[in-house]
Design an enzyme around this catalytic site. Structure first.
Site, PDB file in Angstrom:
ATOM      1  CG  ASN A  30      -0.245  -0.516   2.455  1.00 29.61           C
ATOM      2  OD1 ASN A  30       0.557   0.185   3.059  1.00 29.61           O
ATOM      3  ND2 ASN A  30      -0.478  -1.789   2.796  1.00 29.61           N
ATOM      4  N   GLY A  47      -7.450  -4.639   0.537  1.00 30.76           N
ATOM      5  CA  GLY A  47      -7.914  -5.819  -0.194  1.00 30.76           C
ATOM      6  C   GLY A  47      -8.398  -5.560  -1.599  1.00 30.76           C
ATOM      7  CB  SER A  76      -4.685  -4.287   7.119  1.00 33.18           C
ATOM      8  OG  SER A  76      -3.658  -4.639   6.195  1.00 33.18           O
ATOM      9  CG  ASP A  77       0.015  -2.528   6.423  1.00 36.16           C
ATOM     10  OD1 ASP A  77      -0.241  -3.037   5.316  1.00 36.16           O
ATOM     11  OD2 ASP A  77       0.497  -3.177   7.371  1.00 36.16           O
ATOM     12  CG  HIS A  96       3.812  -2.290   4.117  1.00 33.84           C
ATOM     13  ND1 HIS A  96       4.982  -2.862   4.558  1.00 33.84           N
ATOM     14  CD2 HIS A  96       2.841  -3.229   4.311  1.00 33.84           C
ATOM     15  CE1 HIS A  96       4.722  -4.068   5.012  1.00 33.84           C
ATOM     16  NE2 HIS A  96       3.444  -4.325   4.870  1.00 33.84           N
ATOM     17  CG  HIS A  98       4.347  -8.192   2.264  1.00 32.42           C
ATOM     18  ND1 HIS A  98       3.937  -9.194   3.086  1.00 32.42           N
ATOM     19  CD2 HIS A  98       4.008  -7.045   2.885  1.00 32.42           C
ATOM     20  CE1 HIS A  98       3.381  -8.676   4.174  1.00 32.42           C
ATOM     21  NE2 HIS A  98       3.403  -7.376   4.059  1.00 32.42           N
ATOM     22  CG  ASP A 121      25.075   5.971  -5.814  1.00 31.60           C
ATOM     23  OD1 ASP A 121      24.932   5.490  -6.948  1.00 31.60           O
ATOM     24  OD2 ASP A 121      26.123   6.572  -5.441  1.00 31.60           O
ATOM     25  CG  HIS A 172       5.410  -6.810   8.653  1.00 32.09           C
ATOM     26  ND1 HIS A 172       4.705  -5.759   9.175  1.00 32.09           N
ATOM     27  CD2 HIS A 172       4.764  -7.144   7.511  1.00 32.09           C
ATOM     28  CE1 HIS A 172       3.676  -5.469   8.393  1.00 32.09           C
ATOM     29  NE2 HIS A 172       3.699  -6.291   7.371  1.00 32.09           N
ATOM     30  CE1 TYR A 230      22.808   9.547   5.455  1.00 32.50           C
ATOM     31  CE2 TYR A 230      23.038   7.824   7.108  1.00 32.50           C
ATOM     32  CZ  TYR A 230      22.560   8.255   5.875  1.00 32.50           C
ATOM     33  OH  TYR A 230      21.854   7.391   5.076  1.00 32.50           O
TER      34      TYR A 230
END
Ligand SMILES: O=C(CO)[C@@H](O)[C@@H](O)COP(=O)(O)O
Length: 232
Positions: A30, A47, A76-77, A96, A98, A121, A172, A230
């Site tokens: 999503n 969904g 759902s996230d 997000h 998978h 990079d 996850h 950094y």
């Protein structure tokens, strides 16, 4: 005509990039796009197949995770996105997925080592993996806790979300972010590529050395400007 159509369009276009880039299967993943002046974001409905998405189906949610406009159930996230927008005030887009290789690193609960200049990079550090949820967090609100799982990982490692725009959530899958949804999608594609390269690197040579810090600095500052390094 929704007053949120600008972020619905932005979120729709960014979501449609995920299957094009091979980052999702079926309804996995999503993308959301925020309008900070209105205190809301537009997010993919839960969904719904990507081929069935339209800008008007993007659900409008506030930074507390409450639906402001839309008939469909938000992803759902959604609470994970809401927590990150609420606490990390410079981000304008979150993704997000998978995606296979980044998710495999997340399941292994390992940071992705910096083996090469492709990684350098974009990040001067190993790509962090947030430790899996504590038993106490699991008993809580899972999606809400995932946002804190991510922020706690960055605090513990002393990382800035404005410098490192990606994370693996242990057991996850990855989350990425940026100034807008398109940049967050770009970061998701880079993360998946770097994750695949790192896995193959370790398979070819289990003793492959990390890139020298001097070269990490050179490559990162070539892309992001002098004094942008950094370090780890
Ligand atoms: O993380 C997960 C499931 O673990 C979700 O991204 C995936 O199932 C997509 O859910 P939504 O369709 O966005 O509710």
């Amino acid at each position: 005509m929704s007053k949120y159509q600008h972020i619905q369009q932005e979120a729709y276009e960014a979501n449609m990039q995920l299957p094009k880039l091979g980052l999702v299967l079926f309804t996995f993943g999503n993308v959301s796009a925020a309008d900070r002046s209105l205190g809301v974001f537009a997010i993919k409905p839960s969904g719904v197949a990507y081929e069935d998405l339209t800008p008007g189906k993007m659900v409008i949610v506030d930074f507390e995770g409450k639906t402001v406009e839309g008939d469909l159930r938000p992803s759902s996230d959604t609470l994970t996105h809401a927590v990150l927008y609420k606490h990390w005030e410079k981000i304008g887009g979150i993704v997000h997925t998978h995606s296979t290789y980044a998710t495999s690193w997340a399941q292994s609960q390992r940071d992705i080592p910096i083996f090469g200049t492709t990684h350098a990079d974009y990040n001067t550090v190993d790509i962090p993996c947030a430790p899996p949820m504590s038993d106490e967090m699991i008993q809580g609100n899972y999606e809400h806790e995932t946002g804190f799982q991510i922020m706690n990982c960055f605090a513990a490692k002393g990382l800035s979300y404005e410098e490192v725009e990606m994370v693996l959530v242990g057991n996850h899958a990855p989350f990425t972010w940026g100034k807008n949804a398109a940049k967050a999608v770009h970061n998701s594609a880079v993360l998946e590529q770097v994750a695949q390269m790192a896995l193959l690197t370790e398979q070819i040579n289990p003793k492959a050395p990390r890139l020298k810090d001097a070269l990490i600095r050179k490559h990162y500052e070539r892309k992001h400007g002098p004094d942008s390094y950094y370090g780890q």
